[in-house]
Enzyme design. Structure first.
Site, mmCIF file in Angstrom:
data_model
loop_
_atom_site.group_PDB
_atom_site.id
_atom_site.type_symbol
_atom_site.label_atom_id
_atom_site.label_comp_id
_atom_site.label_asym_id
_atom_site.label_seq_id
_atom_site.Cartn_x
_atom_site.Cartn_y
_atom_site.Cartn_z
ATOM 1 C CG ASP A 31 5.763 -4.879 12.249
ATOM 2 O OD1 ASP A 31 5.668 -4.489 11.064
ATOM 3 O OD2 ASP A 31 6.839 -4.953 12.869
ATOM 4 C CB SER A 38 -0.841 0.019 1.286
ATOM 5 O OG SER A 38 0.055 0.125 2.394
#
Ligand SMILES: C[C@@H](Nc1nc2c(c3cc(-c4cn[nH]c4)ccc13)C(=O)N=C/C2=C\CC1CC1)C(C)(C)C
Length: 312
Positions: free
Chosen positions: A156, A43
């Site tokens: 993450d 993205s």
């Protein structure tokens, strides 16, 4: 009237306005696109202004063909569902306002964090002062506990994903690692996380839990104060070796309370990490640690951020 001033999905009083994907009438033509803010794996995040109100947002644009080719369409939808699940419930988490699509792309319209990524600050400053580190650590804990209480694991967590809003307050982002999808088979292939912040259990047993986010927090606090990674080898493989053997050392002058706090997070056994066995009803040992004694948790999100000045 307010109808003209709000994106139309908000003008509806019914629950539909709470569901970002309900709005089928927004389109890219409703926005004026600006600078690219960052690139994710599938993205691009671009600054954009909603033409009707002038309000600025960050729009994450995902290429549909790319997602289909890489079989990541479900991951994208999982991220959207995670963002919807987190809703507007916590100011420390980037909020998804709407989604829409055209023939080529998916569009996620999100909060704009005008002061960018914490990583940029740490890189520029070298390290953060203790006051800044305490303030940001407390905000991360507050947002993390909100996420964990909704059974969302970030997976993450790292300074790149810690954004700073116009008041220099934390906004956690990039929930691109949708946990809903992780079947054992997928887990085997989709290695998650960034080398310096990955937990031992993920490396050894491909396992993540809420406690893996606590490991990452320990790495982040170390880095804010020391101005360098806790675990860094000449390659990812060597970094992972250091993580698995807990091979890190505090630099001289590292605050003693902070040392104790980090040491209690960088524990191999996920269940032994401070805060790992917290439940929504029990008080959090993280919040009560001496390192955060000066934090007023009631006014944490209204207190002004301490001036961003260099640390050690
Ligand atoms: C970590 C992320 N970087 C960023 N993601 C987002 C930003 C963002 C803003 C600046 C910025 C603003 N001013 N100056 C820099 C720099 C990096 C940003 C934002 O405002 N709002 C939502 C974002 C992300 C939400 C979306 C993942 C769900 C990557 C590199 C993955 C694109």
């Amino acid at each position: 009237s307010t109808r003209q001033n709000q994106p139309r999905s908000k003008s509806r009083k019914r629950s539909r306005s709470q569901n970002p994907s309900a709005n089928t009438r927004l389109s890219a033509q409703d926005f004026v696109f600006g600078e690219t803010l960052g690139e994710g794996s599938y993205s691009t995040v671009i600054r954009a202004r909603y033409a009707r109100t002038g309000q600025e947002y960050a729009i994450k644009i995902l290429d549909k063909n790319h997602l289909i080719r890489k079989e990541k369409m479900l991951v994208a939808l999982a991220e959207k569902n995670t963002l919807i699940k987190l809703g507007a419930g916590h100011s420390g988490i980037v909020h998804l306002h709407w989604t829409f699509q055209d023939d080529w792309s998916l569009f996620f319209v999100l909060d704009l964090a005008t002061n960018g990524e914490m990583q940029t600050r740490i890189s520029r400053m070298g390290s953060l002062s203790l006051a800044c580190t305490r303030y940001y650590t407390a905000q991360i804990i507050d947002a993390l506990e909100y996420m964990h209480d909704k059974d969302v694991i970030h997976r993450d967590l790292k300074p790149e994903n810690l954004l700073l809003d116009s008041n220099f307050r934390i906004k956690i982002t990039d929930f691109g690692t949708g946990k809903i999808l992780e079947s054992a088979e997928e887990r085997a292939h989709s290695f998650v996380g960034t080398a310096q912040y990955v937990s031992p259990e993920l490396l050894e047993r491909n396992e993540t839990s809420k406690s893996s986010d606590l490991w990452s927090l320990g790495c982040i606090v170390f880095q804010m104060i020391a101005g360098k990674f806790a675990f860094q080898g000449l390659s990812d493989y060597l970094t992972w070796q250091k993580i698995k053997s807990l091979d890190y050392t505090f630099p001289d002058g590292f605050d003693e309370d902070a040392k104790d706090f980090v040491t209690k997070l960088l524990v191999r056994d996920p269940l032994q990490r401070i805060g790992a066995t917290r439940s929504p009803s029990s008080p959090s040992p993280l919040r009560n640690h001496p390192f955060l004694a000066s934090i007023n948790w009631e006014t944490l999100w209204t207190d002004p951020a301490p001036p961003l000045e260099p640390g050690l």
